[in-house]
Scaffold this motif. Structure first.
Motif, PDB file in Angstrom:
ATOM      1  N   SER A 459      99.328  80.610  42.933  1.00 56.09           N
ATOM      2  CA  SER A 459      99.782  79.664  44.068  1.00 56.09           C
ATOM      3  C   SER A 459     101.218  79.737  44.362  1.00 56.09           C
ATOM      4  CB  SER A 459      99.466  78.012  43.511  1.00 56.09           C
ATOM      5  OG  SER A 459      99.955  77.019  44.617  1.00 56.09           O
ATOM      6  N   VAL A 460     101.409  79.658  45.729  1.00 55.90           N
ATOM      7  CA  VAL A 460     103.053  80.055  46.117  1.00 55.90           C
ATOM      8  C   VAL A 460     103.168  79.019  47.029  1.00 55.90           C
ATOM      9  CG1 VAL A 460     102.351  81.762  47.479  1.00 55.90           C
ATOM     10  CG2 VAL A 460     104.794  81.388  46.723  1.00 55.90           C
ATOM     11  N   ARG A 461     104.472  78.063  47.130  1.00 48.48           N
ATOM     12  CA  ARG A 461     104.681  77.187  48.126  1.00 48.48           C
ATOM     13  C   ARG A 461     105.349  77.801  49.282  1.00 48.48           C
ATOM     14  NH1 ARG A 461     104.511  71.798  48.509  1.00 48.48           N
ATOM     15  NH2 ARG A 461     103.992  71.984  46.289  1.00 48.48           N
ATOM     16  N   GLU A 462     104.743  77.417  50.659  1.00 49.96           N
ATOM     17  CA  GLU A 462     105.137  78.146  51.688  1.00 49.96           C
ATOM     18  C   GLU A 462     106.924  78.043  51.892  1.00 49.96           C
ATOM     19  OE1 GLU A 462     104.376  76.754  55.430  1.00 49.96           O
ATOM     20  OE2 GLU A 462     104.164  74.695  54.685  1.00 49.96           O
ATOM     21  N   ASN A 463     107.536  79.002  52.899  1.00 52.07           N
ATOM     22  CA  ASN A 463     108.799  78.841  52.773  1.00 52.07           C
ATOM     23  C   ASN A 463     109.463  79.345  51.489  1.00 52.07           C
ATOM     24  OD1 ASN A 463     108.563  77.742  55.414  1.00 52.07           O
ATOM     25  ND2 ASN A 463     108.389  75.870  54.549  1.00 52.07           N
ATOM     26  N   ASN A 464     108.869  80.121  50.764  1.00 47.34           N
ATOM     27  CA  ASN A 464     109.548  80.594  49.640  1.00 47.34           C
ATOM     28  C   ASN A 464     110.632  81.595  49.866  1.00 47.34           C
ATOM     29  OD1 ASN A 464     106.833  82.400  50.258  1.00 47.34           O
ATOM     30  ND2 ASN A 464     108.411  83.688  49.024  1.00 47.34           N
ATOM     31  N   SER A 465     111.590  81.936  48.936  1.00 50.21           N
ATOM     32  CA  SER A 465     112.547  82.834  49.115  1.00 50.21           C
ATOM     33  C   SER A 465     111.956  83.968  48.779  1.00 50.21           C
ATOM     34  CB  SER A 465     113.607  82.468  48.086  1.00 50.21           C
ATOM     35  OG  SER A 465     113.343  82.496  46.544  1.00 50.21           O
ATOM     36  N   PRO A 466     112.348  85.225  49.484  1.00 50.23           N
ATOM     37  CA  PRO A 466     111.869  86.464  49.162  1.00 50.23           C
ATOM     38  C   PRO A 466     112.287  87.009  47.760  1.00 50.23           C
ATOM     39  CG  PRO A 466     113.118  86.620  51.060  1.00 50.23           C
ATOM     40  CD  PRO A 466     113.429  85.176  50.753  1.00 50.23           C
ATOM     41  N   ALA A 467     111.449  87.667  47.128  1.00 49.75           N
ATOM     42  CA  ALA A 467     111.516  88.294  45.794  1.00 49.75           C
ATOM     43  C   ALA A 467     111.044  87.074  44.643  1.00 49.75           C
ATOM     44  CB  ALA A 467     112.573  89.038  45.226  1.00 49.75           C
ATOM     45  N   LEU A 468     110.438  86.336  45.006  1.00 50.10           N
ATOM     46  CA  LEU A 468     109.929  84.959  44.225  1.00 50.10           C
ATOM     47  C   LEU A 468     108.818  85.560  43.198  1.00 50.10           C
ATOM     48  CD1 LEU A 468     110.302  82.074  43.329  1.00 50.10           C
ATOM     49  CD2 LEU A 468     108.597  81.427  45.067  1.00 50.10           C
ATOM     50  N   HIS A 469     109.158  85.173  41.869  1.00 55.25           N
ATOM     51  CA  HIS A 469     108.040  85.380  40.834  1.00 55.25           C
ATOM     52  C   HIS A 469     106.735  84.536  40.972  1.00 55.25           C
ATOM     53  CE1 HIS A 469     106.511  85.161  36.520  1.00 55.25           C
ATOM     54  NE2 HIS A 469     106.135  86.333  37.359  1.00 55.25           N
ATOM     55  N   ILE A 470     105.718  84.998  41.436  1.00 58.17           N
ATOM     56  CA  ILE A 470     104.629  84.106  41.821  1.00 58.17           C
ATOM     57  C   ILE A 470     103.535  83.825  40.799  1.00 58.17           C
ATOM     58  CG2 ILE A 470     104.991  84.001  44.209  1.00 58.17           C
ATOM     59  CD1 ILE A 470     102.513  86.058  44.341  1.00 58.17           C
ATOM     60  N   GLY A 471     103.779  84.702  39.785  1.00 56.42           N
ATOM     61  CA  GLY A 471     102.654  84.657  38.665  1.00 56.42           C
ATOM     62  C   GLY A 471     102.705  86.117  37.972  1.00 56.42           C
ATOM     63  N   LEU A 516     107.330  89.346  48.273  1.00 59.87           N
ATOM     64  CA  LEU A 516     108.313  90.126  49.341  1.00 59.87           C
ATOM     65  C   LEU A 516     108.734  89.365  50.439  1.00 59.87           C
ATOM     66  CD1 LEU A 516     106.742  93.569  49.117  1.00 59.87           C
ATOM     67  CD2 LEU A 516     108.341  92.615  47.507  1.00 59.87           C
ATOM     68  N   ARG A 517     108.367  88.312  50.804  1.00 54.14           N
ATOM     69  CA  ARG A 517     109.069  87.614  51.916  1.00 54.14           C
ATOM     70  C   ARG A 517     108.498  86.283  52.073  1.00 54.14           C
ATOM     71  NH1 ARG A 517     104.951  87.079  56.385  1.00 54.14           N
ATOM     72  NH2 ARG A 517     103.170  88.636  56.030  1.00 54.14           N
ATOM     73  N   SER A 518     109.156  85.371  52.630  1.00 51.06           N
ATOM     74  CA  SER A 518     108.704  84.002  52.907  1.00 51.06           C
ATOM     75  C   SER A 518     107.271  83.970  53.489  1.00 51.06           C
ATOM     76  CB  SER A 518     109.571  83.312  53.865  1.00 51.06           C
ATOM     77  OG  SER A 518     109.307  81.980  53.876  1.00 51.06           O
ATOM     78  N   LEU A 519     106.410  83.012  53.107  1.00 49.74           N
ATOM     79  CA  LEU A 519     105.088  82.904  53.479  1.00 49.74           C
ATOM     80  C   LEU A 519     105.135  81.558  54.405  1.00 49.74           C
ATOM     81  CD1 LEU A 519     103.103  84.113  50.294  1.00 49.74           C
ATOM     82  CD2 LEU A 519     103.696  85.255  52.363  1.00 49.74           C
ATOM     83  N   ASP A 520     104.139  81.537  55.319  1.00 52.11           N
ATOM     84  CA  ASP A 520     103.820  80.166  56.260  1.00 52.11           C
ATOM     85  C   ASP A 520     102.513  79.698  56.088  1.00 52.11           C
ATOM     86  OD1 ASP A 520     103.859  78.216  57.915  1.00 52.11           O
ATOM     87  OD2 ASP A 520     104.070  79.537  59.548  1.00 52.11           O
ATOM     88  N   TYR A 521     102.190  78.618  55.335  1.00 50.71           N
ATOM     89  CA  TYR A 521     100.994  78.115  55.163  1.00 50.71           C
ATOM     90  C   TYR A 521     100.276  77.926  56.496  1.00 50.71           C
ATOM     91  CZ  TYR A 521      97.400  74.484  54.115  1.00 50.71           C
ATOM     92  OH  TYR A 521      96.442  73.690  54.135  1.00 50.71           O
ATOM     93  N   GLU A 522     100.837  77.545  57.493  1.00 55.49           N
ATOM     94  CA  GLU A 522      99.968  77.352  58.733  1.00 55.49           C
ATOM     95  C   GLU A 522      99.642  78.586  59.435  1.00 55.49           C
ATOM     96  OE1 GLU A 522     101.998  74.000  57.691  1.00 55.49           O
ATOM     97  OE2 GLU A 522     102.988  75.779  58.000  1.00 55.49           O
ATOM     98  N   ALA A 523     100.342  79.865  58.885  1.00 60.16           N
ATOM     99  CA  ALA A 523      99.817  81.042  59.431  1.00 60.16           C
ATOM    100  C   ALA A 523      98.984  81.946  58.691  1.00 60.16           C
ATOM    101  CB  ALA A 523     101.104  81.910  59.770  1.00 60.16           C
ATOM    102  N   LEU A 524      99.055  81.951  57.285  1.00 62.32           N
ATOM    103  CA  LEU A 524      98.394  82.547  56.225  1.00 62.32           C
ATOM    104  C   LEU A 524      98.235  81.636  55.027  1.00 62.32           C
ATOM    105  CD1 LEU A 524      96.884  85.155  55.284  1.00 62.32           C
ATOM    106  CD2 LEU A 524      99.011  85.804  54.397  1.00 62.32           C
ATOM    107  N   ARG A 525      96.903  81.082  54.647  1.00 60.19           N
ATOM    108  CA  ARG A 525      96.835  80.100  53.738  1.00 60.19           C
ATOM    109  C   ARG A 525      96.305  80.697  52.286  1.00 60.19           C
ATOM    110  NH1 ARG A 525      94.156  74.404  56.153  1.00 60.19           N
ATOM    111  NH2 ARG A 525      95.850  74.084  57.950  1.00 60.19           N
TER     112      ARG A 525
END
Length: 799
Positions: A459-471, A516-525
């Motif tokens: 699970s990763v929260r939207e609007n994350n910073s790039p290069a974030l360790h997600i798991g 690698l980049r910021s994710l958008d929940y409303e665009a890609l869930r």
């Protein structure tokens, strides 16, 4: 020979040698060879190559070497020439003591192919020791009336040499009274006896000094001397006599110190001091003195230390009984030691191989020999290992055993074996020896990496910073070393439309996943991809797992108000009759939120109001209701500001402005918009206009009430034939329904009946009334009753 020889560079040849060792069951004999003791180191003994019929190079290529029990390197073999040489000076006395012949056993081993030849080396004695008397002076007291021919035993000389090099003869210095005879003991030793040839006369010669010489049989002979002093005793003419001349006794070797061996007894017919007897050992050896002791008064002989059958089989000693006058007699004690099973078997490991590779059959792990110094059944042994191990113990030549694998081994199942070699003798009680060896199993790349889970959900929260360790993903490999080192990689995406390369990356060393980049929940869930894990073995093995990434919503959308719309050209005014009861539904604020979960949970609150306390907003559904009964003193126009706030962190909000107009009845004309507040400053003359309008409204209401009354009567007459809900006849107030479905946080659907006057312009009038859904068939009656109550609240008396 050292046990650690298998760790040299020839280990591979040694392994082949011991494999062949298990295939041979017979051995040949060499020799016997002989060598003289004290021979210099490096002296030639024999040419083993010629005795075996082997050429010079064949000895080297076949890996010939010497092994001997107890790992004592007395000999060395030059494989280049086949010569057997002395490795160190041999001292026969240290090697064998009094035993003869002195034989050293050894074996000649050929590794390629395996052959074992038994051989023995006989060490010959040389005359390198002179006879030595333990007593440098011997004193004899001989009565003057001793008969001619009486013999007096003397102390024997000791010579460490054996055979002809030992003491062979005794001589005494010339005299007129005595001669010496050389006697033999049962063990082969020689001792002297002094024989009286001429009567003694104390008065003539009370003391005689003689020199006793011991000669060995060497060439030239060696000799040793001792002084014999003879004191002539007067009057005591009877010597003690033993009941037995020979005492033969058997004693177990495990007898404790102090055990009674035998009691010797002698008698003397003399009286007084001449008849009092004391017992002593007669010229005991050093070993006898350390082993036995005699009670001088009772003749009891006891053990001073424990005897050992494996060291000395028997003891022989003379016992002298001396009376008070100095006369003595002797007897012989022959003590034979009886063997008991007091020595556990001994294990000598000759070769040991560890680690051994897994998945390899028939490997020789160890070669060892077994020995037991006991005799008979006490020295017979049987060997075994644990039954639950994949190893087999095979007997080889002459107490040699080989330990081999019984099946292929699996390092992942078990990487280490603790093997206990148990050797038990056949004595009573049985003694055993346990020898422990640890066998390590080396790894082969036979296991692919295995993920800890077949699928991972991250699970990763939207609007994350790039290069974030997600798991992370993790795979383990049961192998070891490089075979267990795992490398991670991303596999081609399952969905070609998902730009996986721009979404995530993986650390190949530890399996950490990064966005690698910021994710958008409303665009890609959510999206899925596969991860591979490969080891570094040869060949490499791999596996894969499925990863599903869920994008968690962030509160990045503020609430949006659907009703009332705030961008309309004219604001919507809500009409409320002044006769409305507390809790009357004025309107409902409808809003939605683009987020999800608690970020989309909306709550409503009244932010501002023209008259606080008159209206209230339900927090969960946005319904605006009257908080109390209305009165004539309440202002006609009200402006409400409602705040809509979500439940996110931090919360986002939006506001909406409502305009509420309080009316006295349905004929009241539509008032101008709230923005026309400037009209309140008109001249007092406008009041007349409003009065006229009010009068017209009252007339209209009266006309409307009459029409309603007629309609009610008609509905009652035709109620049986009516289907559905009774409608108000078309007139100056046609009915229109506005359906607001549940959106945002609405819990259910509502319908509002909008009634308008027949005309338009400044005389337009409207109000909202909730219509409850799914009423039963009695709905027309209920609705008429509600209308009657509503109209009566305005002062009409409608029955």
């Amino acid at each position: 020979m050292e046990i650690g020889w298998m760790h040299n560079p020839r280990q591979r040849q040694v392994l082949v040698f011991f494999v062949l060792l298990s295939m041979y069951g017979a051995s040949a004999e060499l020799g016997p060879y002989s060598v003289v003791e004290e021979t210099e180191r490096g002296s030639f003994v024999a040419n083993v190559g010629k005795d075996l019929g082997l050429g010079l190079t064949e000895m080297s290529t076949r890996g010939a070497r010497i092994i001997s029990q107890w790992n004592k390197e007395h000999l060395q073999l030059k494989v280049q020439t086949g010569d057997l040489l002395i490795n160190d000076k041999l001292d026969r006395e240290k090697l064998c003591g009094p035993s003869e012949p002195c034989i050293l056993h050894f074996q000649v081993l050929m590794e390629k192919p395996l052959e074992i030849f038994q051989a023995e080396l006989r060490v010959k004695d040389i005359n390198d020791h002179s006879p030595v008397f333990t007593e440098r002076e011997m004193i004899l007291k001989i009565p003057e009336n001793s008969p001619i021919g009486i013999a007096f035993p003397l102390s024997n000389a000791l010579d460490l040499d054996v055979g002809s090099n030992n003491v062979q003869n005794y001589k005494i210095s010339p005299n007129s009274h005595f001669r010496v005879l050389t006697r033999n003991r049962s063990d082969g030793r020689k001792y002297p006896e002094l024989v009286l040839d001429k009567e003694l006369d104390w008065e003539e010669e009370p003391e005689i000094s003689l020199t006793l010489t011991a000669l060995d049989g060497g060439s030239p002979p060696r000799y040793g001397t001792a002084q014999v002093r003879i004191e002539v005793v007067d009057s005591n003419d009877n010597a003690p006599e033993f009941e037995q001349s020979l005492y033969k006794v058997h004693i177990p070797e495990d007898s404790p110190v102090g055990s009674l061996v035998v009691t010797v007894s002698a008698s003397d017919v003399d009286s007084g001091v001449y008849g009092k007897i004391s017992y002593t050992f007669f010229q005991p050896s050093e070993d006898i003195s350390k082993t036995l002791e005699v009670n001088p008064m009772t003749g009891e002989i006891r053990l001073r230390k424990k005897v050992d059958f494996e060291t000395v089989l028997s003891y022989e000693v003379d016992i002298k009984a001396t009376d008070g006058g100095g006369l003595s007699g002797k007897c012989t004690l022959l003590l034979q030691v009886v063997d008991v099973n007091d020595n556990p078997p001994e294990v000598t490991v000759s070769a040991f191989t560890t680690p051994i590779p897994e998945n390899s059959p028939d490997i020789v792990v160890a070669v060892f020999s077994v020995s037991d110094p006991d005799s008979g059944d006490n020295g017979k042994t049987i060997s075994s290992i644990q039954d639950d191990l994949p190893f087999l113990l095979k007997p080889s030549v002459k107490n040699f055993y080989t330990l081999v694998t019984q099946k292929t081994l699996d390092r992942e199942e078990r990487a280490e074996y603790n093997i206990t070699i148990t050797v038990t003798d056949m004595g009573t009680p049985r003694l055993k020896t346990e020898h422990n060896i640890t066998v390590l199993v080396s790894d082969v790349n036979d296991n692919a990496p295995a993920f800890t889970q077949t699928s991972y959900t991250l699970s990763v929260r939207e609007n994350n910073s790039p290069a974030l360790h997600i798991g992370s993903v993790r795979a383990t490999d049961r192998d070891a070393g490089a075979n267990a080192q795992v490398t991670y990689s991303l596999l081609p995406p399952l969905d070609p439309h998902v730009p996986l390369a721009s979404l995530v990356s993986i650390n190949p060393d530890n399996g950490h996943l990064f966005a690698l980049r910021s994710l958008d929940y409303e665009a890609l869930r959510a999206f899925e991809f596969r991860v591979g894990a490969a080891d570094r073995g040869s060949p490499a093995l791999s596996s894969q797992a499925l990863v599903r990434v869920l994008v968690a919503d962030d509160n990045d959308n503020a609430p949006f108000v659907l009703y009332p719309l705030q961008n309309a050209s004219a604001p919507c005014t809500e009409l409320v009759p002044r006769a409305a009861e507390a809790g009357y539904l004025v309107t409902k604020v409808v809003a939605v939120d683009g987020d999800s979960g608690q970020n989309a949970w909306l709550s409503y609150q009244l932010l501002k109001a023209t008259e606080p306390g008159l209206f209230g907003v339900w927090a969960h559904n946005g319904e605006v209701r009257t908080a109390r009964l209305l009165s004539e003193r309440d202002a006609a126009k009200h402006r409400l500001v409602v705040l809509v706030k979500d439940n996110g962190e931090p919360p986002l909000s939006a506001s909406v402005t409502l305009h509420v107009l309080l009316v006295d009845g349905f004929s009241q004309p539509y008032l101008p918009a709230p923005e026309a507040e400037a009209a309140d400053a008109a001249p007092a003359a406008a009041l007349t206009v409003y009065l006229v309008v009010a009068l017209a409204s009252v007339s209209s209401l009266f006309l409307f009430s009459v029409l309603v009354f007629v309609a009610v009567r008609l509905c009652r007459r035709g109620g049986a034939a009516s289907v559905g809900r009774c409608s108000v006849p078309e007139g100056p107030f046609p009915g229109h329904l506005l359906d607001v479905s549940g959106t945002g946080t609405l819990s259910q659907s509502y319908q509002y009946e909008v009634c308008l006057t027949g005309g338009s312009g400044s005389n337009e009038f409207k109000f909202l009334k909730p219509i409850l859904p799914n009423l039963p068939p009695q709905c027309p009656g209920k609705e008429i009753e509600e209308n009657r109550t509503f109209y009566n609240s305005f002062g009409f008396n409608i029955q």
